[in-house]
Scaffold this active site. Structure first.
Site, PDB file in Angstrom:
ATOM      1  N   CYS A  91     -16.607 -27.143   6.080  1.00  0.00           N
ATOM      2  CA  CYS A  91     -15.371 -26.370   5.903  1.00  0.00           C
ATOM      3  C   CYS A  91     -14.178 -27.250   6.280  1.00  0.00           C
ATOM      4  O   CYS A  91     -14.187 -27.926   7.310  1.00  0.00           O
ATOM      5  CB  CYS A  91     -15.394 -25.108   6.773  1.00  0.00           C
ATOM      6  N   CYS A 113     -11.138 -26.268   7.083  1.00  0.00           N
ATOM      7  CA  CYS A 113     -10.055 -25.566   7.785  1.00  0.00           C
ATOM      8  C   CYS A 113      -9.716 -26.251   9.109  1.00  0.00           C
ATOM      9  O   CYS A 113     -10.470 -27.078   9.616  1.00  0.00           O
ATOM     10  CB  CYS A 113     -10.428 -24.102   8.014  1.00  0.00           C
ATOM     11  N   CYS A 133     -12.426 -25.778  11.886  1.00  0.00           N
ATOM     12  CA  CYS A 133     -13.665 -26.543  11.700  1.00  0.00           C
ATOM     13  C   CYS A 133     -13.426 -28.051  11.792  1.00  0.00           C
ATOM     14  O   CYS A 133     -14.315 -28.803  12.178  1.00  0.00           O
ATOM     15  CB  CYS A 133     -14.317 -26.188  10.363  1.00  0.00           C
ATOM     16  N   ASP A 189      -8.089  -6.856  -1.499  1.00  0.00           N
ATOM     17  CA  ASP A 189      -7.478  -6.962  -0.171  1.00  0.00           C
ATOM     18  C   ASP A 189      -8.486  -6.406   0.815  1.00  0.00           C
ATOM     19  O   ASP A 189      -9.260  -5.509   0.469  1.00  0.00           O
ATOM     20  CB  ASP A 189      -6.183  -6.135  -0.100  1.00  0.00           C
ATOM     21  N   HIS A 193      -9.977 -19.906  10.110  1.00  0.00           N
ATOM     22  CA  HIS A 193     -11.227 -20.206   9.397  1.00  0.00           C
ATOM     23  C   HIS A 193     -11.571 -19.091   8.393  1.00  0.00           C
ATOM     24  O   HIS A 193     -11.879 -19.380   7.233  1.00  0.00           O
ATOM     25  CB  HIS A 193     -12.396 -20.388  10.374  1.00  0.00           C
ATOM     26  N   ASP A 199       0.846  -1.168   0.000  1.00  0.00           N
ATOM     27  CA  ASP A 199       0.000   0.000   0.000  1.00  0.00           C
ATOM     28  C   ASP A 199       0.898   1.239   0.000  1.00  0.00           C
ATOM     29  O   ASP A 199       2.000   1.185   0.526  1.00  0.00           O
ATOM     30  CB  ASP A 199      -0.740  -0.082   1.349  1.00  0.00           C
TER      31      ASP A 199
END
Ligand SMILES: [Zn+2]
Length: 436
Positions: free
Chosen positions: A368, A370, A373, A326, A399, A132
């Site tokens: 999910c 992840c 999860c 982003d 997650h 940025d």
């Protein structure tokens, strides 16, 4: 001179089993600029491999590897994706993160990061980095408003009293850390980003807030274009050879200003184009700004929508031809006890701190894959989050970032399979990304 701008098919690409075309030289650059700067075609190549309507899927080739697009870019504002180690971020499938010029300028400072080998080495991240420009933060100090609109805040900014002067030269402000005086100008922003060694630098711009009137927005947008020229002039002379520069389209919610800015930035000779500034207060207003801007951008340019990344915004942006996003939301939600979820009725999130979660034995989101999860219940994360245990923040960050990545991965597959319209409807309607 024009020979540097020809689009060539690169034979090695076929050998590597890649489809599409590599572009040698950037057709966006003016011939003059291309001759002086673009000596290394490996700096940044954007390859579109599939299209479905206005949606595009492809690959961004950077000096630190490929980024499959559309891509969500996690924030590494202060050189870390909050609560996670760089290897965990890579393990989630991410190929690029966003570092913040304003925060890294104030601490630990670009000189120290450069001395320690650049931002990649400093943070232990060997994939791509976009930085940025700091414009969003210093102008948020002055305006205070953009972050309060629908746009997610890219890093935090302190109060208005810290800005000393805004002029054609740049913005003079006081560090909220030690009171030291700093100047961020187009040249200084590019100098800091050069020291950080990011793969893609963003031009220094004024992020105009929603409450700015048309006259202010018009004058500010013109100044942003002059600042873009100064950024490119500095970068041509002194920038790292393999660092790309994206220009930023401003113009607020005014259609004619967005048109003019899209055309000015496209003509400036940049490697890619970001869309910044206020996008309105309501989502339909944001989609109208995108509809006014995107068709005016060169098709071959990678397009980055700054600071936006809720699930519905991702699929709506992708549908309009954006490939990079982003946003603070996945990590910020994690700190506030919230999990991204396929629930359009509650802004695609569930609040783990709600009493209703106290004995809920389901995972955050059914299906999910992840780490949170796979092993934990809502009840456990409810308890951790209410107790303000760091592990709760970490599990929610894992997650939320896995979920954002699943949305863009699903979009990439859907575009390649020419079923993006159905995928977008599925996400908007409340389907999980792996089932949409
Ligand atoms: Zn999960």
């Amino acid at each position: 001179m024009l020979r540097f701008e020809a689009t060539l098919t690169w034979p090695l690409g076929r050998k590597q089993g890649l489809t599409g075309e590599f572009r040698v030289g950037n057709p966006l650059r003016s011939p003059d600029y291309a001759e002086r700067v673009r000596s290394d075609p490996a700096r940044l190549r954007f390859e579109i491999t599939a299209r479905d309507g206005r949606a595009r899927a492809g690959r961004l080739h950077t000096p630190h590897g490929e980024v499959a697009t559309p891509a969500f870019i996690p924030l590494a504002t202060r050189g870390s994706v909050r609560a996670l180690d760089a290897t965990e971020v890579a393990g989630l499938g991410y190929e690029m993160v966003l570092g913040n010029t304003y925060h890294l300028l104030l601490s630990p400072g670009p000189d120290r990061i450069e001395k320690l080998g650049g931002l990649h080495r400093f943070m232990g991240w060997d994939r791509a980095i976009i930085t940025d420009s700091g414009g969003f933060q210093v102008f948020s100090l002055a305006h205070g408003a953009v972050a309060d609109e629908i746009k997610g805040r890219r890093g935090q900014a302190p109060g208005k009293e810290h800005v000393l002067e805004i002029s054609e030269q740049g913005v003079r402000f006081r560090s909220y850390l030690d009171g030291g005086e700093h100047m961020l100008s187009p040249e200084r922003s590019m100098e800091v980003q050069a020291a950080l060694g990011s793969d893609i630098a963003l031009a220094f711009d004024e992020c105009t807030p929603y409450h700015a009137d048309r006259d202010y927005t018009a004058r500010s947008t013109e100044r942003t274009h002059r600042w873009l020229d100064r950024c490119l002039a500095w970068h041509t002379e002194r920038g790292p050879e393999r660092q790309a520069v994206f220009g930023i389209v401003q113009g607020g919610v005014y259609e004619d200003l967005r048109h003019g800015s899209a055309e000015a930035v496209s003509a400036a000779g940049v490697d890619g184009i970001a869309i910044g500034g206020t996008l309105g207060r309501e989502k339909p207003e944001m989609y109208a700004v995108l509809d006014a801007t995107l068709p005016r951008l060169p098709d071959e340019a990678p397009r980055h929508l700054l600071g936006i990344g809720e699930p519905d915004d991702l699929v709506e942006g992708i549908a309009r031809g954006v490939e990079l996003f982003d946003c603070a939301i996945p990590t910020r939600h994690a700190r506030h006890g919230m999990a991204l979820a396929p629930d359009p009725g509650s802004s695609f999130r569930i609040n783990l701190r709600n009493a209703a979660m106290a004995e809920d034995e389901r995972p955050l989101v059914e299906g999910c894959g992840c780490a949170a999860c796979a092993r934990h219940t809502r009840a456990y994360i409810h308890y951790l989050s209410r107790a303000e245990e760091m592990t709760g923040v970490r599990l929610l960050a894992l997650h939320n970032l896995a979920y954002a990545e699943a949305i863009v991965a699903g979009a990439r597959e859907a575009i390649a399979a020419a079923r993006y319209g159905a995928y977008r409807e599925g996400i908007i309607g409340g389907a999980a990304p792996w089932g949409a």
